[in-house]
Design an enzyme around this catalytic site. Structure first.
Site, PDB file in Angstrom:
ATOM      1  N   ASP A   1       0.869  -1.184   0.000  1.00 37.52           N
ATOM      2  CA  ASP A   1       0.000   0.000   0.000  1.00 37.52           C
ATOM      3  C   ASP A   1       0.900   1.227   0.000  1.00 37.52           C
ATOM      4  O   ASP A   1       2.057   1.157   0.423  1.00 37.52           O
ATOM      5  CB  ASP A   1      -0.903   0.002   1.243  1.00 37.52           C
ATOM      6  CG  ASP A   1      -2.094   0.941   1.074  1.00 37.52           C
ATOM      7  OD1 ASP A   1      -3.187   0.454   0.703  1.00 37.52           O
ATOM      8  OD2 ASP A   1      -1.945   2.161   1.288  1.00 37.52           O
TER       9      ASP A   1
ATOM     10  N   ASN B   1      -5.433  -3.609  -7.051  1.00 34.69           N
ATOM     11  CA  ASN B   1      -6.595  -2.975  -6.433  1.00 34.69           C
ATOM     12  C   ASN B   1      -6.394  -1.501  -6.086  1.00 34.69           C
ATOM     13  O   ASN B   1      -7.371  -0.773  -5.931  1.00 34.69           O
ATOM     14  CB  ASN B   1      -6.931  -3.764  -5.153  1.00 34.69           C
ATOM     15  CG  ASN B   1      -7.831  -2.999  -4.225  1.00 34.69           C
ATOM     16  OD1 ASN B   1      -9.042  -2.925  -4.447  1.00 34.69           O
ATOM     17  ND2 ASN B   1      -7.255  -2.374  -3.200  1.00 34.69           N
TER      18      ASN B   1
ATOM     19  N   TYR C   1     -12.477   8.825 -12.974  1.00 34.08           N
ATOM     20  CA  TYR C   1     -12.576   7.470 -12.423  1.00 34.08           C
ATOM     21  C   TYR C   1     -13.211   6.526 -13.452  1.00 34.08           C
ATOM     22  O   TYR C   1     -12.708   5.428 -13.701  1.00 34.08           O
ATOM     23  CB  TYR C   1     -13.413   7.542 -11.146  1.00 34.08           C
ATOM     24  CG  TYR C   1     -13.546   6.262 -10.381  1.00 34.08           C
ATOM     25  CD1 TYR C   1     -12.596   5.908  -9.428  1.00 34.08           C
ATOM     26  CD2 TYR C   1     -14.633   5.414 -10.584  1.00 34.08           C
ATOM     27  CE1 TYR C   1     -12.721   4.737  -8.705  1.00 34.08           C
ATOM     28  CE2 TYR C   1     -14.761   4.242  -9.867  1.00 34.08           C
ATOM     29  CZ  TYR C   1     -13.804   3.904  -8.923  1.00 34.08           C
ATOM     30  OH  TYR C   1     -13.938   2.736  -8.215  1.00 34.08           O
TER      31      TYR C   1
ATOM     32  N   LYS D   1     -11.456   3.297 -15.189  1.00 35.54           N
ATOM     33  CA  LYS D   1     -12.005   1.955 -14.955  1.00 35.54           C
ATOM     34  C   LYS D   1     -12.464   1.296 -16.262  1.00 35.54           C
ATOM     35  O   LYS D   1     -12.372   0.069 -16.401  1.00 35.54           O
ATOM     36  CB  LYS D   1     -13.138   2.010 -13.930  1.00 35.54           C
ATOM     37  CG  LYS D   1     -12.682   2.376 -12.516  1.00 35.54           C
ATOM     38  CD  LYS D   1     -11.773   1.319 -11.903  1.00 35.54           C
ATOM     39  CE  LYS D   1     -11.450   1.614 -10.446  1.00 35.54           C
ATOM     40  NZ  LYS D   1     -10.540   0.605  -9.853  1.00 35.54           N
TER      41      LYS D   1
ATOM     42  N   THR E   1     -17.128   0.541   3.267  1.00 35.95           N
ATOM     43  CA  THR E   1     -15.870   0.293   3.966  1.00 35.95           C
ATOM     44  C   THR E   1     -15.845   1.078   5.263  1.00 35.95           C
ATOM     45  O   THR E   1     -16.477   2.131   5.381  1.00 35.95           O
ATOM     46  CB  THR E   1     -14.652   0.671   3.095  1.00 35.95           C
ATOM     47  OG1 THR E   1     -14.805   2.013   2.665  1.00 35.95           O
ATOM     48  CG2 THR E   1     -14.550  -0.228   1.885  1.00 35.95           C
TER      49      THR E   1
HETATM   50  P1  ADP Z   1     -11.967   0.969  -1.571  1.00 30.42           P
HETATM   51  O1  ADP Z   1     -13.196   1.212  -0.792  1.00 30.42           O
HETATM   52  O2  ADP Z   1     -12.186   1.010  -3.057  1.00 30.42           O
HETATM   53  O3  ADP Z   1     -11.242  -0.252  -1.142  1.00 30.42           O
HETATM   54  P2  ADP Z   1      -9.958   2.535  -0.176  1.00 30.42           P
HETATM   55  O4  ADP Z   1      -9.669   3.992  -0.259  1.00 30.42           O
HETATM   56  O5  ADP Z   1     -10.420   1.968   1.138  1.00 30.42           O
HETATM   57  O6  ADP Z   1     -10.998   2.237  -1.333  1.00 30.42           O
HETATM   58  O7  ADP Z   1      -8.670   1.689  -0.621  1.00 30.42           O
HETATM   59  C1  ADP Z   1      -7.774   2.087  -1.587  1.00 30.42           C
HETATM   60  C2  ADP Z   1      -6.372   1.758  -1.101  1.00 30.42           C
HETATM   61  O8  ADP Z   1      -5.438   2.113  -2.124  1.00 30.42           O
HETATM   62  C3  ADP Z   1      -5.990   2.531   0.163  1.00 30.42           C
HETATM   63  O9  ADP Z   1      -5.450   1.646   1.121  1.00 30.42           O
HETATM   64  C4  ADP Z   1      -4.937   3.521  -0.337  1.00 30.42           C
HETATM   65  O10 ADP Z   1      -3.946   3.821   0.625  1.00 30.42           O
HETATM   66  C5  ADP Z   1      -4.362   2.775  -1.504  1.00 30.42           C
HETATM   67  N1  ADP Z   1      -3.714   3.658  -2.487  1.00 30.42           N
HETATM   68  C6  ADP Z   1      -4.116   4.878  -2.905  1.00 30.42           C
HETATM   69  N2  ADP Z   1      -3.246   5.382  -3.798  1.00 30.42           N
HETATM   70  C7  ADP Z   1      -2.273   4.458  -3.954  1.00 30.42           C
HETATM   71  C8  ADP Z   1      -1.090   4.376  -4.746  1.00 30.42           C
HETATM   72  N3  ADP Z   1      -0.729   5.389  -5.557  1.00 30.42           N
HETATM   73  N4  ADP Z   1      -0.340   3.256  -4.656  1.00 30.42           N
HETATM   74  C9  ADP Z   1      -0.691   2.254  -3.844  1.00 30.42           C
HETATM   75  N5  ADP Z   1      -1.772   2.266  -3.057  1.00 30.42           N
HETATM   76  C10 ADP Z   1      -2.564   3.354  -3.114  1.00 30.42           C
END
Ligand code: ADP
Length: 263
Positions: A48, A98, A171, A175, A206
């Site tokens: 992440d 993801n 977005y 997608k 979430t």
């Molecule tokens: P969802 O409800 O779609 O799962 P979230 O915001 O809870 O959305 O999850 C998206 C995840 O992607 C978060 O943990 C965020 O930190 C991570 N994220 C956002 N930008 C990046 C990035 N550039 N690289 C890697 N992870 C990322």
């Protein structure tokens, strides 16, 4: 919000022996995917952009050392993370792309700035491309494993891969493009034993969601099932596509949207 029980448990395919790489696994859907893959026996690398979040989820999976910070918009960083996963955990056989950003906004296409367009596309499209490229390259080095092939890549789409979401042109564009990326890559590597599929969730409830109860109810009502998804319901579909139960499934988009795109 009534939550359904977590997908999985009895009857779901074992992922024992698989090595899985998950991006954006620090929260929400990605977190549920990492936990569900591990619960089915996979060795999971939790990545992440937030190292603290990745560390916390790795502890939850019971594999506390298997995490690292990764910003998927950085192509060299992605290559290094995939290589490190193979070095530490063994040949890569499952990947879940993801990581994502961007929620619907009050503004429309004419008001989208160059910066906003790049911010969302750099993660939601470029990031998936960087990951798929590195993962395919790694999987091509794996030997064939019968019905399990060389590997399974699952990209995270959205109902926005299939329909236009007002207030979310960046977005939606990303997608939709990820659907094309999924299909083209699937066609290219089908004979190499690498499957590539897309899960297209509806709106997910979430824990970190900033939505009020009223907003959740309104969003839930847009789904024929009348509610939002639990992240575990998305993870269940991801685990199926990752597993040998889906050995003849590639280039597909698998809707987990409570009927959102069926009407
Ligand atoms: P969802 O409800 O779609 O799962 P979230 O915001 O809870 O959305 O999850 C998206 C995840 O992607 C978060 O943990 C965020 O930190 C991570 N994220 C956002 N930008 C990046 C990035 N550039 N690289 C890697 N992870 C990322």
């Amino acid at each position: 919000m009534t939550r359904t029980s977590a997908a999985g448990g009895g009857g779901s395919a074992s992922l024992a022996g698989e090595v899985a790489f998950v991006t954006g696994a620090g929260s929400g859907i990605g977190r549920s995917c990492a936990v569900a893959l591990a619960a089915r026996g996979a060795t999971v690398m939790v990545t992440d952009i937030s190292e603290a979040a990745a560390r916390e989820v790795a502890a939850v999976t019971g594999q506390p050392d298997n995490f690292r910070r990764l910003d998927v918009s950085d192509p060299r960083g992605v290559e290094a993370a995939v290589a490190d996963t193979v070095d530490r955990l063994g040949p890569l056989t499952v990947a879940v792309n993801n990581a994502g950003v961007g929620v619907p906004t009050p503004y429309r296409t004419a008001e989208v700035s160059d910066e906003e367009w790049r911010r969302v596309l750099s993660v939601n499209l470029d990031g998936v491309f960087h990951c798929v490229r590195a993962e395919v390259e790694a999987m091509l080095r794996n030997p064939e494993r019968g019905r399990r092939g060389r590997g399974s890549i699952v990209n995270m789409g959205s109902v926005g891969s299939l329909v236009g979401l007002a207030g979310a042109v960046t977005y939606t564009s990303a997608k939709h493009a990820v659907l094309g990326l999924t299909k083209a890559t699937a066609a290219e590597y089908a004979r190499d034993g690498i499957r590539v599929n897309l899960v297209t969730p509806g709106y997910v409830d979430t824990a970190i969601s900033p939505r009020t109860d009223e907003e959740k109810a309104a969003l839930g009502a847009r789904h024929p099932m009348g509610r939002l998804a639990a992240p575990e319901e998305i993870a269940g579909a991801v685990c199926f596509l990752a597993s040998a139960d889906a050995s003849f499934v590639t280039g597909a988009h698998y809707s987990v949207d409570g009927g959102f795109t069926s009407v």
